[in-house]
Structure formats: structure tokens, C-alpha cells
Design an enzyme around this catalytic site. Sequence first.
Site, mmCIF file in Angstrom:
data_model
loop_
_atom_site.group_PDB
_atom_site.id
_atom_site.type_symbol
_atom_site.label_atom_id
_atom_site.label_comp_id
_atom_site.label_asym_id
_atom_site.label_seq_id
_atom_site.Cartn_x
_atom_site.Cartn_y
_atom_site.Cartn_z
ATOM 1 N N CYS A 114 -3.738 1.163 0.771
ATOM 2 C CA CYS A 114 -3.225 1.859 1.526
ATOM 3 C C CYS A 114 -2.785 3.371 0.417
ATOM 4 O O CYS A 114 -3.584 4.578 0.588
ATOM 5 C CB CYS A 114 -2.168 1.420 2.001
ATOM 6 S SG CYS A 114 -2.315 -0.222 3.116
ATOM 7 N N HIS A 127 -3.616 7.781 1.068
ATOM 8 C CA HIS A 127 -2.404 7.727 2.024
ATOM 9 C C HIS A 127 -1.209 8.388 1.078
ATOM 10 O O HIS A 127 -0.496 8.082 1.763
ATOM 11 C CB HIS A 127 -2.381 6.974 2.935
ATOM 12 C CG HIS A 127 -3.960 6.441 4.660
ATOM 13 N ND1 HIS A 127 -3.869 7.631 4.711
ATOM 14 C CD2 HIS A 127 -4.090 5.803 4.162
ATOM 15 C CE1 HIS A 127 -4.891 7.358 5.806
ATOM 16 N NE2 HIS A 127 -5.398 5.583 5.089
ATOM 17 N N ARG A 181 -6.248 -1.537 13.339
ATOM 18 C CA ARG A 181 -6.757 -0.209 12.570
ATOM 19 C C ARG A 181 -6.626 -0.453 10.847
ATOM 20 O O ARG A 181 -6.692 -0.264 10.098
ATOM 21 C CB ARG A 181 -5.538 1.014 12.714
ATOM 22 C CG ARG A 181 -5.270 2.228 11.611
ATOM 23 C CD ARG A 181 -6.689 3.193 12.135
ATOM 24 N NE ARG A 181 -7.107 2.384 10.563
ATOM 25 C CZ ARG A 181 -8.365 2.840 10.471
ATOM 26 N NH1 ARG A 181 -9.232 4.166 10.940
ATOM 27 N NH2 ARG A 181 -9.331 2.211 9.859
ATOM 28 N N CYS A 232 -8.807 -1.258 8.153
ATOM 29 C CA CYS A 232 -9.040 -0.130 6.929
ATOM 30 C C CYS A 232 -8.575 -1.349 5.650
ATOM 31 O O CYS A 232 -9.786 -1.009 4.847
ATOM 32 C CB CYS A 232 -7.377 0.714 6.591
ATOM 33 S SG CYS A 232 -6.857 2.422 7.331
#
Lengths: 206, 157, 103, 277
Positions: free
Chosen positions: D186, D190, D234, D238
Site C-alpha cells: 500500500c 499512498h 477497493r 489494490c
Amino acid sequence: MTIRRIFSGALFATILVGCATAPSDERISAEAGAMLKASFKARGQAGLDRLDQDDTQRLCSELAGRTPSKEVADRIEKQNLATIKYPVDGKLSGDWKNGERIAQEGRGKQYSDDPKGPVGGNCYACHQLAPQEVAYGTIGPSLYRFGKLRGYAVEIERYAYAKIFNSEAFAACSMMPRFGHNGILSEQQIKDVTALLMDPASPVNQ
Amino acid sequence: MSRKRRDVLKSGGGVTLLALVAAAGWLRPGDAAAQAWNKAAFDTRNIGETMKALGGGDPVQSKDIVFFQTPDIAENGAVVPVGITSNIPKTESIAVLIEKNPNMLAAVFDIPAGTEPSISTRVKMGQSSNIYALVKADGKYFVAAKDVKVTLGGCGG
Amino acid sequence: MADPMKIRASVAGESTEVKVLMSHEMETGQRKDGQGAVIPAWFIQTVTVTHGGNTVLAAQWGPAVSKNPFLSFKFKGGAKGDKVTITWVDNRGDKRTDEATIA
Amino acid sequence: MPGWRKRIGGLRWVAALAAAVCVGAGPASAQTSATDEIAKYRAALQDGNPAELWEARGEGLWKELRGPRKVSLEQCDLGLGAGVVTGAYARLPKYFADADRVMDLETRVVWCMVKLQGFSEADAKRNPFGSGNDKKSDIEALVAYITGESRGVKMNVALAHPKEIEMYRVGEKLFYYRGGPHDFGCVTCHNADNQRIRLQDLPNLTKVEGAQKAYTTWPAYRVSQGELRTFQWRLNDCFRQQRFPELEFGSDVSIALTMFLAKNANGAAFDGPAIKR
């Protein structure tokens, strides 16, 4: 406000109320590892072995987004530098036109992708390259005029090839995939992307 | 404005226009027959064919047709907002055409008297292309174009 | 049977604004499924909006109108409490009619 | 002959129009304005969000007598007591004593379908992500309805129970976990401000503002798919793009990451279901 601060606040509150002893960081890591194994299923070309980390991945994950210390960085860079294989024929650059296609191609290695290909580098997802493509990302630096700005010397070409092959050799915990080391792109594909960066005729250098 | 469009379609786009329009079944508001779908027009693959199927001649470029809520760049070609307002008096219908789609004609809206000559909808675009707004007003055809760029998505789809 | 439309109609001055969302695949007939077979075209072809018995908008659509279509326009003469009725018919002959009260 | 003349004429005006629209659209100006133009595109979509179609269907499903026991979900406890829907999503995930587990909304809906309506767990979870008209997902519709009932409510996720704290901390670890052939996690996309992938803005999920903006706008109608997508989707997608194996629906990893992000979004008003690319 950073997330770390909110959390330490929450933790502090918990301690004040005295209703729980916070589990150690090691226990949380172990918990996360066990959870990963229980929460994924193999699909298509993506087996559960992809959840296993090598030394580089483990060290970078433990940093939780922070910059590695010099010691850790040196260890990671040294390990990865040793993996780089330069082309046996000595040619570092291929065809920039193929390189552009590889830079545009986002597919490859996802469980939803055909294992027979195509596989791309998806460079535009993170980098600006040829100015004609306006839909470029900004996670990595702009590579527009990569060769023109640095000069077309063989050392630069060699660096470009090696950086694409294994980015961790030059910047520990870089967000960039290790395209050669992890077998994402073939030697010829890396040569073609190198040409996209280094060929004076490439749109990147106009 | 008369509900009988045929009466209004006299001068303008040439002698054969009236006959062509009648044959092509260009929409007539308030008329049950308007709900027949104009297959010929939707099957056309270029603007010349579309115009012929819709019964029009060469449309006149017009600055009185305005695009609104229509972006220069669409983040996704599957949904491209298109808003078209015609400031041309006696606007009878508004058509949306997409130059580089396999079939150019996307939609035709018939505007009866009392309805504002302004519509907003969403269309698919296979690639970056011109969108044409074709307006029929008082029997004549007018057109305006807008270039819309369609971009690629992020992580490889 | 198709899901109901979502219709909003509101009057301001003499102008009634109608906004409608329709639940429909709007399949182009140009896509292929996982096995390489063409997915047949399936799309709304005609839309009719009426108020007080009069047609206030009539549309013909091709498959280039987006999935789950949206349409917005304004007409004169509507009053609070009046009904606006919308009907679509697709190329399979499926049909749906819904109405909304002007707010 | 008239037909021939007409065709030539048609081509002429097409060319003239093409020339007209090309003026002033050089690559430099296109580049600098690309982000602004995408913002306009997104603004234009706000006018009518097809997520409303899912919300309406979900409300119907919530109230309908369904499952082997032919009961509705109206007695389902989403955390604020049996049958309370308004504001419930803003407090999830949370620890549920009846299940002795931290649950997000999707997991809780499945729980209620099993415990109240008598569905088997396999049946309840069968179709978490819909695909077109023939494979509509009841869960997506229910989630659209339930989350819509928290629109405008401030996110207020608690870390009170030890299991909630543990879930949050594990979620944080997982956020930074890099793996697979691309070394992605992640964190790859991000972890910094003002970054984008292609032209899509990437929220910095390690900052409160970023977490708030991202978390409060899921579920969302994805125009690229013509489907309403939930937060479970989502996360699932991802990980697909991270080149990981498939994240299982309702798995602990999905709940831990949801906990991490939802808690970080506290204080912001929930604004979903939204509409996104």
C-alpha cells in the site's frame, strides 16, 4: 497531523484507562504474518509464495515508510548491486520504439493477466517520459530529456540499464520495481527501455 | 411552434430535404411514430452517411451551439459527460455524434415546443475524438465540434 | 425485469428540471467475453418523457450512450405535484415506465 | 451527382471543424491543464450518480423477506442496536461481542444474512463483487444503501476493545508490507502528498487529510466498470494490482486495513457512495 501521532494518543488513552496491556511490536508483526497467510488465496499466476518476503522487502517493510539508516541502506544496496547482470553481447540499448510500448504497457504479473503476456514496465504510471504522453504519474521523477540532460555517455547508459534491472542497488527502499532481478522484464525489454531514455532520436530526448 | 414539423420544413437545405426527412423518419415529437428507432442512422459509420440517413445536407458551423459540462480530457472513455445547448431559434432536435466511434451517431433528442433546447447525457468514446453537436432548427442543420481527449488508467487495468 | 429508474423533477420559476438515471447495461455488441464470443448488443433505443399527456422529450439512443444512462433537461409548464412519466424501450423489446412527482 | 457533391462537401466541413478545434491545443498547454481538466470531468459526473440505483435496490433488499427463514434484515445489528442503519457505517469496523470478532460492514451484513435470514455463509458471500446484469451483487446493493444512510455523519471509529486496537496495529503493519514480484505494498502509492499514478491522484493515506478524503468516498460508482464498488472491492483490487494473490472477501487482512484507514479518517463527514473514475 500524522497517523503515528493519533495512534500514540489512542494508545496513551488505553494505558490511562488501564484496560489492556499493549501487545509488543513483535507480536503484532507475527499476527500480521499469520493473517496474511490466512487471508489470501492463490489465483492465476499469483501463488501464495508471493507473500514471502526477501531480505530487501522485509527490511523496507519494517521501516514503515521511514528513510533507511545508512547501515541498512548500504546492506540493501550492496546485496542488490550484486544481482545485476549486464547483457553478454555488451549492447545496453535496443529499440526505443519498443521501449515506448513497454513503458506504456501496464499489464503483467497480475493474477488477472495472461501469463503468456504481454508484460510491460508501466513506466508512465510513475514517470514523465515522452512529452506527447500527458497521462503520466509523479511517484518517480520526470525522465523527460533523460539522455539529453545527462549526456549520452556509456556510463550513463550503463546506469540506466542497471537502475531498471535493479533499482534497489542505487536507492534502498525505492518504490520502483526491480524489473530485471525479479524477472518482470526480459533483457531485451530492458535494453529497449534503456534506448527510450538514451537514444538521441527517442521522443524522450526531443 | 407547430407540432407538424413537415409544414415547417420548406426552404433551407435543398429541394430534396423534405422528402429525405420524411423517409428517414427523423423524430417528430408528440407523434407516436417518433418512437420507431432509426436503424439506418445509427448504423452509419461516417458523418456523410449519418447526415444522409438523418436526411440532412451539409450542416452549417454555428457558434450558437454551446457545449457545457463536456470536459477537454475525460478520465475514462466509458463515461464522457456531454451537455449541449442550442441558441438557434426553432431548434427541433439535437444529435450527439462521436467522430471516431465505430458508429458515429450516439443519440438524437427531439425538442418539442416548450422544452429548452439543452440536454445533458453521457456517452462512450473508444478513443480521443471530436464530438459533434448536430442541431436541426427550422428545417436547417447546424453543427459544432469539441475535441475530447480520453486518457488511460493507472496500474494496468 | 429491469430495476426502476431514479427520477428527480423540480420546478424553479417556469422551468422544470428533470434528471433521470436508468439501470441498463447498454452493451455495445462490440465487446467479447472471456471465451472470445461477441457479447450481443443490448441497449435502450428510445426514451419518451411525458408531462400531462404531452411529450416533453423524445430520444433515440445508440449503444454509445454510457451504461446506466443519465439524462437531464428542462421544460416549461410543469407545476409542483404534477407527474412526469418516463418510458424506455430497449432493442430486446424490454420496456420500463416510471414516474416522479415534481418537487 | 448531387450525392457525390454532398459527400465532398461533408468531408470539407469535417476538415474545417477539425482544424478549428486544434488551434491552441499544443502539447505544452495540454500538459499543464491536464489535472484541471480532469477535475472538471469529475465535477461534471457529480450531477447524477448511478450509485443511487444501487442504493434503491439495496433498500429493497434490506426490507424484503428473504432467505430460508423469510425474514428481512431490519433487525440486523450494525453496531448501534438492532435495526439502526442511520450513522452505523461511520462507526465501523468495530468489535461485535456476538461474533467475538472485529467486523467491517460487509462482514457484518454477511453475519446478519446467516444469523437472521438463515443463508449459509457460502451463499451469503457468494457474489461480493457484481458483474453486469446477470451477476448483480446483493452485498454491493446493501452496502450502497447502508452507507448512504451515513452520508454527512462524522467518522467516529473507536479503538476501545483490545481486539480493535490489535486490528488497527496489524492493519498499520500490513499497510507497509511490501512483497510480490514488484515489491509493492500500500505504501508504494499512498505514502506521500501530491502524487498521482498516470493522471489519478493518490491520497497520502499516512496523513489524516488523505485518509479522510479517501475513506469517506468509498463505496463509489466506478465509471470505468459501470458498477458500484465497496471498500472490500477497493482493497481486493489494490492487491491484484500489487501483484499479490487474491485477497479473500471479509478476510482478517481486509478488516485490519479497513480498521487502520477508517480510524484514520475519524472526524471527517462520510460522503459516499461517491462517483469515481
